[in-house]
Design a protein around this motif. Sequence first.
Motif, short mmCIF file in Angstrom:
data_model
loop_
_atom_site.label_atom_id
_atom_site.label_comp_id
_atom_site.label_asym_id
_atom_site.label_seq_id
_atom_site.Cartn_x
_atom_site.Cartn_y
_atom_site.Cartn_z
N ALA A 102 -36.57 18.22 -43.31
CA ALA A 102 -37.99 18.24 -43.67
C ALA A 102 -38.63 16.94 -43.20
N ARG A 103 -39.93 16.96 -43.05
CA ARG A 103 -40.68 15.78 -42.61
C ARG A 103 -40.44 14.63 -43.58
N ASP A 125 -41.97 23.15 -41.62
CA ASP A 125 -43.23 23.02 -42.35
C ASP A 125 -44.39 22.64 -41.45
N ASP A 126 -44.14 21.90 -40.38
CA ASP A 126 -45.22 21.54 -39.43
C ASP A 126 -45.77 22.79 -38.76
N VAL A 128 -45.31 26.19 -39.52
CA VAL A 128 -45.83 27.32 -40.30
C VAL A 128 -47.30 27.13 -40.65
N ARG A 129 -47.80 25.91 -40.50
CA ARG A 129 -49.22 25.63 -40.79
C ARG A 129 -50.13 25.90 -39.59
N SER A 135 -44.08 33.35 -40.42
CA SER A 135 -42.70 32.97 -40.63
C SER A 135 -41.82 34.21 -40.68
N GLY A 159 -34.08 23.89 -40.06
CA GLY A 159 -35.45 23.44 -40.25
C GLY A 159 -36.01 22.59 -39.13
#
Length: 174
Positions: A102-103, A125-126, A128-129, A135, A159
């Motif tokens: 994760a970031r 997470d980067d 999917v925005r 997803s 990830g």
Amino acid sequence: MLLRRMADLRPDLVADALPRLGATRAEAHAAHTRWQALHHAPRAPRGLALRTAVLGPPEELEDRRFGDLDVQVRRWPLPLWPHAWWEVVSGPGGSVLHEHLARAPGSPVPPARAGDLRVWEHVLDDVVRVPGARSVDPGVVTRWEVHLAGGERAVFVWGLLQRVDQPAMRRAPT
């Protein structure tokens, strides 16, 4: 363990990473073998206890609530990816519910746009925005996909972005 699954898709990046870690291919293979042996050894720690035995105490610990479930999120920095931390979400009794890269807190997010995604820099997470992103679970615990509006397919292992597949060229009618 992370690099072994990533080598399935990006052996070139894994080969480049080993010298930065001060490891040979044989040492990486031996580490993966030890990890697998721990997973299958009847006396080895399980769940969160296994991760802590291997990684040590987490750098960060956060209590979080998802609906009716209280979970803990633990994060460890990794030398190979300073922009990403290993994140483990555990439930009651230390059962591991999810784990991935994760970031890292405070890490700048490279612009995530269709057509401009960076392998080994963007995390799930980067991406999917990104507007229009969808997803998709490919059914393998270590992998994930994000389908983008333009037809691109972003493929992740643990990830971390491994590759971006472009849409197949459509054939003109004959």
